[in-house]
Design a protein around this motif. Structure first.
Motif, PDB file in Angstrom:
ATOM      1  N   ILE A  20       0.713  -1.098   0.153  1.00 17.63           N
ATOM      2  CA  ILE A  20      -0.170   0.295  -0.074  1.00 17.63           C
ATOM      3  C   ILE A  20       0.866   1.552  -0.034  1.00 17.63           C
ATOM      4  O   ILE A  20       0.749   2.526  -0.271  1.00 17.63           O
ATOM      5  CB  ILE A  20      -0.365   0.297   1.101  1.00 17.63           C
ATOM      6  CG1 ILE A  20      -2.214  -1.047   1.336  1.00 17.63           C
ATOM      7  CG2 ILE A  20      -1.463   1.111   1.077  1.00 17.63           C
ATOM      8  CD1 ILE A  20      -3.095  -1.080  -0.455  1.00 17.63           C
ATOM      9  N   GLN A  76      -8.511  -3.537   4.086  1.00 18.65           N
ATOM     10  CA  GLN A  76      -9.634  -3.746   2.531  1.00 18.65           C
ATOM     11  C   GLN A  76      -8.495  -4.989   1.775  1.00 18.65           C
ATOM     12  O   GLN A  76      -9.408  -6.064   2.199  1.00 18.65           O
ATOM     13  CB  GLN A  76      -9.949  -2.744   1.469  1.00 18.65           C
ATOM     14  CG  GLN A  76     -10.038  -3.498   0.614  1.00 18.65           C
ATOM     15  CD  GLN A  76      -9.952  -2.260  -0.744  1.00 18.65           C
ATOM     16  OE1 GLN A  76     -10.150  -0.875  -0.981  1.00 18.65           O
ATOM     17  NE2 GLN A  76      -9.790  -2.828  -2.661  1.00 18.65           N
ATOM     18  N   ILE A  77      -7.507  -5.410   2.363  1.00 21.12           N
ATOM     19  CA  ILE A  77      -6.787  -6.546   2.005  1.00 21.12           C
ATOM     20  C   ILE A  77      -7.533  -7.380   3.267  1.00 21.12           C
ATOM     21  O   ILE A  77      -7.491  -8.423   2.361  1.00 21.12           O
ATOM     22  CB  ILE A  77      -5.181  -6.355   1.544  1.00 21.12           C
ATOM     23  CG1 ILE A  77      -4.981  -4.584   0.967  1.00 21.12           C
ATOM     24  CG2 ILE A  77      -4.371  -6.938   0.559  1.00 21.12           C
ATOM     25  CD1 ILE A  77      -5.525  -4.520  -0.149  1.00 21.12           C
ATOM     26  N   TYR A 105      -3.702  -7.812  -6.594  1.00 17.53           N
ATOM     27  CA  TYR A 105      -5.516  -7.777  -6.064  1.00 17.53           C
ATOM     28  C   TYR A 105      -6.390  -6.232  -6.315  1.00 17.53           C
ATOM     29  O   TYR A 105      -6.809  -5.848  -6.888  1.00 17.53           O
ATOM     30  CB  TYR A 105      -5.024  -7.880  -4.452  1.00 17.53           C
ATOM     31  CG  TYR A 105      -6.627  -8.359  -4.143  1.00 17.53           C
ATOM     32  CD1 TYR A 105      -7.593  -8.435  -4.033  1.00 17.53           C
ATOM     33  CD2 TYR A 105      -6.979  -6.643  -3.549  1.00 17.53           C
ATOM     34  CE1 TYR A 105      -8.920  -8.465  -3.696  1.00 17.53           C
ATOM     35  CE2 TYR A 105      -7.906  -6.147  -2.913  1.00 17.53           C
ATOM     36  CZ  TYR A 105      -8.820  -7.227  -2.964  1.00 17.53           C
ATOM     37  OH  TYR A 105     -10.456  -6.725  -2.389  1.00 17.53           O
ATOM     38  N   VAL A 106      -5.391  -5.667  -6.026  1.00 14.37           N
ATOM     39  CA  VAL A 106      -5.562  -3.917  -6.061  1.00 14.37           C
ATOM     40  C   VAL A 106      -5.675  -3.842  -7.461  1.00 14.37           C
ATOM     41  O   VAL A 106      -6.781  -3.368  -7.802  1.00 14.37           O
ATOM     42  CB  VAL A 106      -3.928  -3.021  -5.171  1.00 14.37           C
ATOM     43  CG1 VAL A 106      -5.279  -1.754  -5.977  1.00 14.37           C
ATOM     44  CG2 VAL A 106      -5.020  -3.128  -3.814  1.00 14.37           C
ATOM     45  N   ASN A 155      -8.816  -5.855  -8.775  1.00 10.25           N
ATOM     46  CA  ASN A 155     -10.483  -5.346  -7.955  1.00 10.25           C
ATOM     47  C   ASN A 155     -11.231  -4.269  -8.280  1.00 10.25           C
ATOM     48  O   ASN A 155     -11.650  -3.688  -6.388  1.00 10.25           O
ATOM     49  CB  ASN A 155      -9.881  -6.242  -6.489  1.00 10.25           C
ATOM     50  CG  ASN A 155     -10.414  -7.448  -6.410  1.00 10.25           C
ATOM     51  OD1 ASN A 155     -11.131  -8.714  -6.825  1.00 10.25           O
ATOM     52  ND2 ASN A 155      -9.287  -8.692  -6.790  1.00 10.25           N
ATOM     53  N   GLY A 206      -9.520  -1.758  -7.171  1.00 12.02           N
ATOM     54  CA  GLY A 206      -8.849  -0.493  -6.773  1.00 12.02           C
ATOM     55  C   GLY A 206      -8.603  -0.010  -5.840  1.00 12.02           C
ATOM     56  O   GLY A 206      -9.386  -1.110  -5.049  1.00 12.02           O
ATOM     57  N   SER A 207      -8.709   1.289  -4.760  1.00 15.04           N
ATOM     58  CA  SER A 207      -8.188   0.371  -3.451  1.00 15.04           C
ATOM     59  C   SER A 207      -8.790   1.691  -2.340  1.00 15.04           C
ATOM     60  O   SER A 207      -9.234   3.181  -3.233  1.00 15.04           O
ATOM     61  CB  SER A 207      -6.888   1.009  -2.820  1.00 15.04           C
ATOM     62  OG  SER A 207      -6.960   1.099  -1.880  1.00 15.04           O
ATOM     63  N   VAL A 257     -13.955   4.116  -4.185  1.00 16.32           N
ATOM     64  CA  VAL A 257     -12.318   3.992  -4.918  1.00 16.32           C
ATOM     65  C   VAL A 257     -11.747   5.093  -5.188  1.00 16.32           C
ATOM     66  O   VAL A 257     -11.347   6.085  -4.866  1.00 16.32           O
ATOM     67  CB  VAL A 257     -12.101   3.121  -6.156  1.00 16.32           C
ATOM     68  CG1 VAL A 257     -10.483   2.960  -6.477  1.00 16.32           C
ATOM     69  CG2 VAL A 257     -12.379   0.915  -6.060  1.00 16.32           C
ATOM     70  N   LYS A 259      -7.153   3.626  -8.334  1.00 12.43           N
ATOM     71  CA  LYS A 259      -6.259   1.889  -9.436  1.00 12.43           C
ATOM     72  C   LYS A 259      -4.701   2.103  -9.926  1.00 12.43           C
ATOM     73  O   LYS A 259      -4.104   2.454 -10.068  1.00 12.43           O
ATOM     74  CB  LYS A 259      -7.442   2.224 -10.689  1.00 12.43           C
ATOM     75  CG  LYS A 259      -8.962   2.500 -10.454  1.00 12.43           C
ATOM     76  CD  LYS A 259      -9.891   2.375 -11.437  1.00 12.43           C
ATOM     77  CE  LYS A 259     -11.438   2.816 -11.011  1.00 12.43           C
ATOM     78  NZ  LYS A 259     -12.135   2.857 -11.947  1.00 12.43           N
TER      79      LYS A 259
END
Length: 252
Positions: A147, A168-169, A189-190, A193, A195-196, A219, A222
């Motif tokens: 992150i 979130q992760i 993953y981000v 999926n 984004g964050s 989000v 991305k």
């Protein structure tokens, strides 16, 4: 959005705390007083007299380490102080050896970046590093590393530094746990999926596998994909930092 990432794991080192040019030397003869202050400050509650004595012995050993590190510090603006980990001897697991088989192609660090790497480089002074975060007892440093990498690259590209969500992760990535992992899996993953979310919208609670509360409408960042740098030595790592132009997540 074009992105570039190194997908190694940042190993967190306990007890470090940035200070303003001070290098405390703790009086070991006053270890009991320091321990009492520590217990009060961090609201420690030990279940038995045996645990109290055990934690006190660990605390004293750590005081010796802190004094040694401060006496030998090579840095003008940092030092080591007592923090919430001072009664602990073993750090939570961060790297899962079973997941260290990264098969992603490695990007070579160009020689000109290695040769021309400056002696000092601090991305926190360039607006590419968010506030200090605390993973607490959860062994999630691979998530914090990934992150932090994403935050830095996003800030480099957009000029906007956003604190993103580690929780979130932990909640939503199927392989994420408090027992170690791999940063490149987090970045992938981000990327796959949507984004964050931000830390503010999805705060950290240091527990894995609570209910996934991902909201695509919130989000903030991305990602396209992860990328690994080949850094077999310190000079190559320095070059990769310059070539990438933002913080990296590192493991060995």
């Amino acid at each position: 959005m074009l992105t570039m990432y190194c997908v190694n794991i940042l190993a967190l080192f306990l007890f470090f705390s940035s200070t303003l040019g001070s290098y405390p030397q703790y009086d070991l003869d006053k270890a009991d007083e320091l321990f009492a202050d520590f217990i009060k400050k961090y609201e420690r509650k030990y279940v038995s007299a045996e645990e109290f004595r055990m934690r006190f012995e660990i605390f004293k050993r750590n005081l010796v380490k802190l004094n040694e590190w401060n006496a030998n510090s090579q840095y003008e603006n940092s030092g080591f102080i007592i923090n919430q980990f001072a009664d602990q001897e073993n750090t939570p697991p961060c790297v899962d050896p079973s997941k260290m088989n990264n098969t992603m192609p490695l990007t070579e660090v160009k020689r000109e970046f290695i040769v021309n790497a400056p002696d000092e480089l601090d991305y926190s002074t360039q607006g590419l590093v968010t506030e200090i975060k605390d993973q607490n007892p959860c062994g999630s440093c691979y998530i914090f590393a990934a992150i932090g990498n994403i935050e830095g690259v996003h800030a480099k590209q957009t000029g906007q530094l956003v604190s993103l969500s580690e929780q979130q992760i932990l909640d939503c990535m199927s392989s994420a746990t408090c027992h170690g992992g791999h940063a490149y899996e987090v970045i992938n993953y981000v990327a796959s999926n949507q984004g964050s979310m931000s830390e503010a919208d999805y705060p950290y609670i240091e527990k894995d596998k609570t209910t996934c509360r991902f909201d695509a409408s919130k989000v903030k960042v991305k990602v396209n994909a992860a990328q690994s740098f080949n850094t077999p030595d310190d000079e190559s790592l320095k070059g990769a930092l310059v070539q990438n132009g933002s913080p990296l997540a590192v493991s060995k």
